[in-house]
Design an enzyme around this catalytic site. Sequence first.
Site, short mmCIF file in Angstrom:
data_model
loop_
_atom_site.label_atom_id
_atom_site.label_comp_id
_atom_site.label_asym_id
_atom_site.label_seq_id
_atom_site.Cartn_x
_atom_site.Cartn_y
_atom_site.Cartn_z
N HIS A 1 57.43 7.65 25.65
CA HIS A 1 57.39 6.99 24.44
C HIS A 1 56.51 7.68 23.31
O HIS A 1 55.64 7.96 23.50
CB HIS A 1 57.15 5.41 24.67
CG HIS A 1 55.49 5.35 24.98
ND1 HIS A 1 54.53 5.28 24.48
CD2 HIS A 1 55.20 5.38 26.48
CE1 HIS A 1 53.44 5.20 25.29
NE2 HIS A 1 53.86 5.20 26.47
N ASP A 2 57.15 7.57 21.88
CA ASP A 2 56.35 7.66 20.84
C ASP A 2 56.30 9.28 20.64
O ASP A 2 55.25 9.77 19.95
CB ASP A 2 55.12 7.20 20.70
CG ASP A 2 55.48 5.48 20.73
OD1 ASP A 2 55.95 5.13 19.81
OD2 ASP A 2 54.92 5.00 21.65
N GLY B 1 52.93 9.61 26.79
CA GLY B 1 53.11 8.93 25.54
C GLY B 1 52.38 9.68 24.29
O GLY B 1 51.12 10.31 24.38
#
Length: 282
Positions: free
Chosen positions: A139-140, A157
């Site tokens: 994520h991200d 992440g």
Amino acid sequence: MENSGPMQSFCTWLLVLYQMSIHHLAVVHENAKIGAHVTIGPFAVIGEHVSIGDGCEISPHVVIDGWTEIGAGCKFLTGAIIGSPPQDLKYKGEETRVVIGNNCVFREYVTINRGTVGGGGITRLGNNCLLMAYSHVAHDCQIGNHVIFANSAAPGGHVVVEDFAMIGGLVGIHQFVRIGAHSIVGGCSGIPQDVPPYMMVVGDRAKVYGLNSVGLKRRNFSEESIKALHKAHRILFRSKLSIKHAVEQVKAEIQGCAEVDYLIAFIEQSQRGICRGASKEK
């Protein structure tokens, strides 16, 4: 007389259908946006909020879900899973996204998680990237252009990977790390700190072991820039100087080289510290 109303909509639908090749065993949500000349294989699943650009190829058993936007000319091989929820305990189902550029290739069983609210809400990949089998983008993450992940590479992440970086197989990258442009990370490495641009790193706790000279030559960097980067490499990563004093020496001795200026700026902006080399002068 121009077509209008339901007839125009029906004709538009027929034209779009003609321009696509969707296997009858694929599951494509009626609200998904599918571009022209897209092929979707059997048992692929395309979710409601997905947008797929022109000319993409979706192989069998691919799942593209969540709020996912894909550019033109991308290829997804068997078993890739794109846009799944982030592996973050703070995530509570918010509307976060994956955004992918043009002409990327995702090999077998690649996984990409969408962003989190706390990380800006978007996991992003640029253009012309190659992600080999079983690699994972958490994520991200912010992945640049022309980036290559070898098999089973896995950034955590919030990782930033800049343009033309190459990540070897079975590499684990700690959360919030930056991988600099035109760098190479050797296979089976652990990356707990930032990787400086233009450098090659390797190791369980990776260290710089050289300048990516071959890659720079292939990308038409000038001989003057490569020579200046070699000198900066020796000062920064092969001397006994602290990183602060090494940076000061590079600034004093090497001027007028944009690549060296960027290398120094990258080091000075690092939040986690950088992977460094041996302390013995060579």
